[in-house]
Scaffold this active site. Structure first.
Site, PDB file in Angstrom:
ATOM      1  N   TYR A 189      45.093  48.813  41.204  1.00 12.17           N
ATOM      2  CA  TYR A 189      43.630  48.879  41.269  1.00 12.17           C
ATOM      3  C   TYR A 189      42.999  47.894  40.280  1.00 12.17           C
ATOM      4  CZ  TYR A 189      38.938  50.860  41.235  1.00 12.17           C
ATOM      5  OH  TYR A 189      37.583  51.015  41.314  1.00 12.17           O
ATOM      6  N   THR A 191      41.189  47.946  37.697  1.00 11.60           N
ATOM      7  CA  THR A 191      41.182  48.159  36.244  1.00 11.60           C
ATOM      8  C   THR A 191      42.576  48.214  35.634  1.00 11.60           C
ATOM      9  OG1 THR A 191      41.172  50.557  36.543  1.00 11.60           O
ATOM     10  CG2 THR A 191      39.026  49.461  36.364  1.00 11.60           C
ATOM     11  N   LYS A 192      43.609  48.140  36.465  1.00 14.50           N
ATOM     12  CA  LYS A 192      44.967  48.369  35.965  1.00 14.50           C
ATOM     13  C   LYS A 192      45.558  47.119  35.324  1.00 14.50           C
ATOM     14  CE  LYS A 192      44.988  52.662  37.274  1.00 14.50           C
ATOM     15  NZ  LYS A 192      43.614  52.826  37.739  1.00 14.50           N
ATOM     16  N   SER A 193      46.707  47.297  34.656  1.00 11.03           N
ATOM     17  CA  SER A 193      47.332  46.179  33.935  1.00 11.03           C
ATOM     18  C   SER A 193      47.786  45.070  34.877  1.00 11.03           C
ATOM     19  CB  SER A 193      48.517  46.686  33.120  1.00 11.03           C
ATOM     20  OG  SER A 193      48.075  47.555  32.099  1.00 11.03           O
TER      21      SER A 193
END
Length: 386
Positions: A189, A191-193
């Site tokens: 997603y 916002t993920k790393s």
């Protein structure tokens, strides 16, 4: 060392709003997406296959399967393990609702266990009191990037599916998250790393789980002019455009982590002196992914509630978020399971947790602004000038 105060200037509110967790996207991702579009591969293709290969290498798993979301990853993993109507799956209430939703989608019943006060991960002792003849699986979450305590969960002899949406870089007792349980589910997603916008990855060492997921994630026509399907599958494959973005993000993991580590250390140095504000615990035996910087705000000591702090920081143009409100207290679950027992640790935490800005897209000045604002707000509410 990131500076945490600016004695050379008067305290000020930012001119622009600091987003909580913007993706760190650059020209590499833009070029990769454009190249993929020019190649004609809009759906699953060579980039998705390469992402699976590289991700398997990164986490040390025998199989990785790219899917349309982290939610799809958990759903298909549970189905692959035979979870269905009449079964129960034990999980945590301190998570995004998708973790519980996928259990409902299989036809099984989510059973919420309380969490530990230190890191807000699943409490194995409470899990032990909930295991029964209908328990088919356990679904722990590695909250904020801190691995859950897996050894006592494995000891129950049940299937374990890890929600590793926050934990791409995590290690549990010296072993990389991704090849430890029956299935481990990652999110791509925004916002993920590894931020592709959307997408997910299932990692497993089990041949049967990998084969079942592969059948479920997309319906194939088969060969020739006629077609057949072995199972009624889903449409949960990952497009090559998103896979191309994820491949660029994999290349940046190490330097992005260096940025987040610097910002976490800056937060730690300041929060340690703010009465009533404490970060979640990080176990020194593990590698924390540093996906979120979550603090708990004790209103009695900090001088105001979490919600009041969040509003005050927004007035300072600092974006924050909440990870998470207890799922069992949300309307869909409160109405569906009206006899759900109280979970006091999770319920208290749900009123106290606040996530501060943390992203490799943030500059050192951005985090210094967030820290300056937190200090001002804390001083105003608590009367403490520390």
């Amino acid at each position: 060392m990131l500076r945490t105060a600016r004695p050379s200037r008067s305290p000020r509110t930012r001119d622009s709003f600091l987003s909580f967790q913007p993706p760190a996207i650059g020209e590499e991702e833009i070029a990769a997406a454009a190249e993929t579009l020019r190649s004609g591969w809009l759906t699953t293709g060579p980039n998705a296959a390469e992402l699976e290969r590289r991700f398997a290498e990164y986490v040390g798993a025998k199989h990785t399967l790219a899917v349309s979301s982290g939610t799809a990853a958990m759903h298909l993993s549970l189905l692959a393990l035979g979870v269905g109507p009449g079964d129960e799956v034990i999980t945590t209430p301190i998570t995004w609702p998708a973790t519980a939703n996928v259990i409902v989608h299989t036809g099984a019943t989510p059973v919420f266990a309380d969490v530990r006060a230190s890191d807000l991960n699943l409490d194995p002792e409470h899990v032990a009191s909930l295991v029964g003849p209908r328990t088919k699986a356990i679904l722990p979450v590695h909250l904020a990037g801190q691995p859950a305590d897996l050894d006592p969960l494995w000891a129950f002899g049940l299937a374990v599916v890890e929600d590793a949406a926050h934990a791409v870089e995590s290690e549990y007792r010296g072993r990389k998250i991704g090849a430890l349980s029956d299935a481990t589910c990652f999110s791509l997603y925004a916002t993920k790393s590894v931020a592709a916008g959307e997408g997910g990855i299932i990692a497993t060492d089990r041949d049967d789980v990998a084969a079942a997921v592969d059948n479920l994630r997309v319906m194939r026509r088969g060969h020739g002019s006629l077609y057949d399907i072995a199972v009624p599958g889903y449409k949960a494959n990952l497009s090559d455009v998103l896979a191309a973005i994820a491949l660029c993000q994999l290349d940046k993991l190490e330097r992005h982590r260096e940025i987040r580590l610097r910002h976490v250390e800056a937060y730690d140095a300041v929060v340690a002196g703010l009465t009533g504000i404490e970060p979640l615990a990080r176990d020194p035996r593990d590698v924390h992914a540093l996906h979120l910087y979550v603090v708990r705000i004790d209103p009695g000591r900090a001088g105001a509630t979490r919600d009041e702090y969040q509003r005050a920081l927004a007035e300072e143009r600092i974006g924050t978020s909440i990870h998470f409100l207890p799922v069992h207290r949300l309307s869909a679950y409160r109405d569906r399971f009206p006899t759900q027992p109280a979970l006091p640790v999770a319920e208290r935490a749900g009123g106290e947790v606040l996530s501060l800005p943390l992203s490799p897209a943030h500059s050192d000045d951005d985090i210094a602004d967030a820290i300056d604002a937190l200090r001002r707000v804390h001083a105003r509410f608590s009367g403490d000038d520390a």
